[in-house]
Scaffold this active site. Structure first.
Site, PDB file in Angstrom:
ATOM      1  N   CYS A  43      -9.074  -8.361  40.940  1.00  0.00           N
ATOM      2  CA  CYS A  43      -8.597  -7.731  42.170  1.00  0.00           C
ATOM      3  C   CYS A  43      -7.854  -8.768  43.020  1.00  0.00           C
ATOM      4  CB  CYS A  43      -9.767  -7.158  42.962  1.00  0.00           C
ATOM      5  SG  CYS A  43      -9.239  -6.238  44.441  1.00  0.00           S
ATOM      6  N   ASP A  45      -8.176  -9.073  46.036  1.00  0.00           N
ATOM      7  CA  ASP A  45      -9.069  -9.421  47.154  1.00  0.00           C
ATOM      8  C   ASP A  45      -9.206 -10.943  47.304  1.00  0.00           C
ATOM      9  OD1 ASP A  45     -11.630  -9.944  48.608  1.00  0.00           O
ATOM     10  OD2 ASP A  45     -11.766  -7.753  48.595  1.00  0.00           O
ATOM     11  N   ARG A  47     -11.436 -12.716  48.402  1.00  0.00           N
ATOM     12  CA  ARG A  47     -12.780 -13.268  48.190  1.00  0.00           C
ATOM     13  C   ARG A  47     -13.140 -13.430  46.721  1.00  0.00           C
ATOM     14  NH1 ARG A  47     -15.469  -8.524  51.527  1.00  0.00           N
ATOM     15  NH2 ARG A  47     -13.959  -7.489  50.171  1.00  0.00           N
ATOM     16  N   HIS A  99     -15.194  -5.997  41.555  1.00  0.00           N
ATOM     17  CA  HIS A  99     -16.167  -6.585  42.495  1.00  0.00           C
ATOM     18  C   HIS A  99     -16.721  -5.502  43.413  1.00  0.00           C
ATOM     19  CE1 HIS A  99     -13.562  -6.608  46.158  1.00  0.00           C
ATOM     20  NE2 HIS A  99     -12.623  -6.478  45.244  1.00  0.00           N
ATOM     21  N   CYS A 102     -15.170  -3.413  46.861  1.00  0.00           N
ATOM     22  CA  CYS A 102     -13.712  -3.370  46.655  1.00  0.00           C
ATOM     23  C   CYS A 102     -13.080  -2.267  47.529  1.00  0.00           C
ATOM     24  CB  CYS A 102     -13.404  -3.107  45.185  1.00  0.00           C
ATOM     25  SG  CYS A 102     -11.643  -3.154  44.799  1.00  0.00           S
TER      26      CYS A 102
END
Ligand code: CO
Length: 211
Positions: A43, A45, A47, A99, A102
């Protein structure tokens, strides 16, 4: 100038210095080429930084990231990365890493309209539809969200197996394992979903190509 932005350039200089301190030829060696054993599809993302969470060095992971770690069969970007990874770099492992928490998957659980991204999120909604009976039966919303994240990874693993790129590699006997992982942002741990594909046996017949 923005302090945070300038710090990024400063950080880069410090990183270079620390790498050279360890090995004066570090960048010279990297410049000679790459042969990473792993393709990571994760992803976007912020993090979930691919290399960092698996302790991989530059040169060890070929990375493709998008919203909700999707394998969309008409996505030329993903297909090009996959083709290069499988046919040129000859990676042995492809890891789809989703994750918990998400945002893309969460949006797909609702009827929220955001904009252009609705059309990307739509692919995740298809995963919900395939597994609607299981997901609708989970009354706790967080548990349903978590399970949806896991099922989305599972479907993306299958979607990789459906590509002509992966099936051709398997057909010629190339070693290629496709794994599904879920990363837990709250503790940093990865859970292998144990949905690994090493051949087309787990694909529905309609997706098996006569090669
Ligand atoms: Co995400």
């Amino acid at each position: 100038m923005n302090k945070f932005y300038n710090q990024l350039l400063e950080n880069n200089k410090n990183w270079v210095a620390s790498k050279i301190a360890e090995d004066p030829n570090y960048f010279k060696k990297l410049s000679l080429g790459q042969s990473p054993p792993v393709l990571w599809i994760g992803c976007a993302d912020s993090r979930v930084p691919a290399n960092e969470i698996i302790g991989a060095e530059p040169g060890e992971v070929f990375v493709h990231r998008n919203i909700a770690n999707m394998v969309v069969h008409s996505d030329m970007n993903m297909l090009s990365v996959l083709d290069y990874a499988v046919n040129v770099l000859k990676v042995k492992h492809v890891i789809v890493c989703g994750h918990y928490g998400c945002g893309g998957v969460q949006a797909a659980m609702t009827n929220m309209h955001i904009g252009l991204i609705d059309n990307w999120i739509r692919h995740i909604k298809d995963v919900y539809r395939f597994h609607r009976d299981e997901l609708d039966a989970i009354s706790d919303e967080t548990s349903r969200f978590n399970r949806f994240v896991e099922l989305n990874v599972f479907e993306q693993v299958l979607d990789l197996g459906k590509t002509s790129i992966v099936q051709t590699a398997w057909e010629r006997g190339q070693e290629l394992h496709i794994h599904g992982w879920v990363y837990d942002i709250s503790n940093g741990l990865v859970v292998d979903q144990k949905v690994t594909l090493t051949d087309n046996n787990k694909l529905a017949d309609i997706y098996k190509l006569d090669l």
